[in-house]
Scaffold this motif. Structure first.
Motif, short mmCIF file in Angstrom:
data_model
loop_
_atom_site.label_atom_id
_atom_site.label_comp_id
_atom_site.label_asym_id
_atom_site.label_seq_id
_atom_site.Cartn_x
_atom_site.Cartn_y
_atom_site.Cartn_z
N PHE A 154 41.58 -2.34 -2.09
CA PHE A 154 40.66 -3.12 -2.92
C PHE A 154 41.43 -3.80 -4.07
CE2 PHE A 154 38.39 0.66 -1.35
CZ PHE A 154 37.39 0.06 -0.58
N PRO A 155 42.23 -4.81 -3.77
CA PRO A 155 42.98 -5.48 -4.85
C PRO A 155 42.06 -6.28 -5.77
CG PRO A 155 43.25 -6.64 -2.78
CD PRO A 155 42.50 -5.37 -2.44
N ASP A 156 42.61 -6.73 -6.90
CA ASP A 156 41.86 -7.60 -7.81
C ASP A 156 41.27 -8.77 -7.04
OD1 ASP A 156 41.84 -6.57 -10.45
OD2 ASP A 156 43.98 -6.97 -10.62
N ASN A 157 40.04 -9.11 -7.39
CA ASN A 157 39.32 -10.27 -6.84
C ASN A 157 38.79 -10.05 -5.43
OD1 ASN A 157 39.74 -11.75 -9.21
ND2 ASN A 157 41.75 -12.42 -8.48
N THR A 158 38.83 -8.80 -4.92
CA THR A 158 38.14 -8.51 -3.67
C THR A 158 36.64 -8.66 -3.89
OG1 THR A 158 39.83 -6.91 -2.97
CG2 THR A 158 37.68 -6.74 -1.93
N HIS A 159 35.98 -9.37 -3.00
CA HIS A 159 34.53 -9.56 -3.14
C HIS A 159 33.81 -8.21 -3.11
CE1 HIS A 159 30.57 -11.42 -2.60
NE2 HIS A 159 30.33 -10.40 -1.78
N TRP A 160 32.90 -7.99 -4.09
CA TRP A 160 32.13 -6.75 -4.12
C TRP A 160 30.89 -6.96 -4.99
CZ3 TRP A 160 33.33 -2.43 -1.29
CH2 TRP A 160 32.51 -1.30 -1.49
N ASP A 161 29.71 -6.92 -4.35
CA ASP A 161 28.48 -7.11 -5.12
C ASP A 161 27.45 -6.05 -4.74
OD1 ASP A 161 27.46 -7.88 -2.65
OD2 ASP A 161 27.43 -10.03 -3.12
N ASN A 162 26.18 -6.26 -5.11
CA ASN A 162 25.15 -5.24 -4.89
C ASN A 162 24.77 -5.07 -3.42
OD1 ASN A 162 24.77 -4.18 -7.45
ND2 ASN A 162 23.38 -5.82 -8.06
N GLU A 163 25.25 -5.94 -2.55
CA GLU A 163 25.01 -5.75 -1.12
C GLU A 163 26.01 -4.78 -0.50
OE1 GLU A 163 24.79 -9.42 0.93
OE2 GLU A 163 23.13 -10.20 -0.27
N ASP A 164 27.05 -4.45 -1.24
CA ASP A 164 28.05 -3.48 -0.76
C ASP A 164 27.62 -2.10 -1.22
OD1 ASP A 164 30.14 -5.30 0.41
OD2 ASP A 164 30.05 -6.11 -1.61
#
Length: 355
Positions: free
Chosen positions: A227-237
């Protein structure tokens, strides 16, 4: 008589000139004010690094050396040694790196100097400068499946009743679904970045918890390759925590953590394994927080995991951090590492797995 005295003085001066004067440069170094090799620097591209040095003082007289950035989303810094620091550029903009150098003084108390280094990031190709906000998340829903009077088993074989998609496997591996993306770029006419494609990452977690904070830190930081910096991650994850969480005498299991909660729980499992129980403590003191603890902050709207406790701040890793470009257009919700939060900021509660 006067001529005789003058001759004697002249002879003495000539004799003394034959002996070198003893100097003490280390003492001078200790008494001098430290200085940075540069007071400003301009990066012409993002994702670049530059090293700087602390001059005018001997390393053996430096008691401590810390660095911080006024805008860590433009550039951040880290110490390489007692007299070396490295700056990393991320996005177009400007920031100030503050290097705090504590120097031992001869026959005096130590003195701390705050050295300023102005950093400008001006890539040759135009890059929007993001502003950052943390998206609020709803407090995770917790379904109690264990009575307070019954001692829960940490064995993964006792699977909580749930739909097949929520059933954990008996192995120490988890398969959270993430949607990684590269650093997004947008034009003023685009209101959001394209929806990234989905992928599945399989992570093997340890079967025993970290024995100390150093080991917990190493295990968490190893996850940065996933999970490097700027990996997409929002409330759907969403990620499910199947260990037992104790709070005010009750025990809970199966917490579906979305967004910032989910990534914090993944990193916690990386440090302690999936079966290690956790305790929920309301309004903890800053002095009790340890590396690997999950903090709930921002008026119960955001979760972070602690990866550093030095000085007057906590260093954290987090997800669901929203980036906006300089025009105010949403770019992406991402994972970020290394943000600092003050120890004076209120903590709503902590989930800790330290006994």
């Amino acid at each position: 008589m006067k001529k005789k005295n003058q001759c004697i003085l002249l002879v003495l001066c000539m004799i003394l000139s034959l002996f070198p004067v003893q100097t003490y440069p280390s003492a001078v170094d200790a008494a001098s004010k430290p200085k940075l090799s540069k007071t400003s620097y301009t990066f012409t591209k993002i994702s670049d690094t530059k090293d700087f040095s602390v001059n005018n003082v001997s390393p053996k007289y430096i008691k401590s050396f810390t660095v911080s950035s006024s805008n860590s989303f433009v550039a951040s810094a880290t110490t390489l040694s007692k007299t070396k620091l490295r700056v990393y550029s991320y996005y177009q903009g400007k920031t100030t790196i503050t290097a705090k150098v504590k120097v031992k003084k001869p026959k005096k108390k130590s003195k701390t100097y705050a050295l300023k280094l102005k950093i400008y990031v001006k890539p040759k190709t135009a890059t929007p400068t993001p502003s950052v906000t943390v998206a609020p998340t709803v407090t995770p829903k917790i379904s109690p499946t264990v009575s307070p009077s019954v001692k829960p088993s940490a064995s993964p074989s006792k699977t909580p009743s749930a739909s097949p998609s929520r059933t954990p496997t008996s192995s120490p591996s988890a398969t959270p679904t993430i949607r990684p993306s590269t650093s997004p770029t947008v034009s003023p006419a685009v209101s959001s970045s394209p929806e990234p494609t989905s992928t599945t990452v399989t992570i093997s977690f340890p079967t025993s918890p970290a024995q100390d904070e150093s080991e917990a830190y190493s295990r968490i930081m190893a996850m940065r390759s996933y999970f490097p910096d700027n990996t997409h991650w929002d409330n759907e994850d969403v990620y499910h925590w199947y260990n037992v969480l104790s709070h005010n005498g009750a025990r809970y299991r199966d917490m579906g953590g979305a967004g910032c909660v989910g990534i914090a729980c993944i990193l916690s499992d990386a440090a302690f394994g999936r079966n290690e129980p956790a305790t929920w403590i309301d309004h903890p003191s800053a002095s009790s927080i340890r590396i690997g603890d999950i903090l709930r902050v921002n008026n119960d709207s955001h979760s972070v995991i602690v990866i550093g406790t030095e000085g007057d701040h906590f260093t954290v890793a987090e997800g669901n951090v929203q980036l906006y470009d300089s025009y105010g257009y949403f770019m992406d919700s991402v994972i970020r590492w290394g943000r600092e939060i003050s120890k004076n900021d209120p903590i709503d509660y902590v989930w800790t797995r330290w006994s």
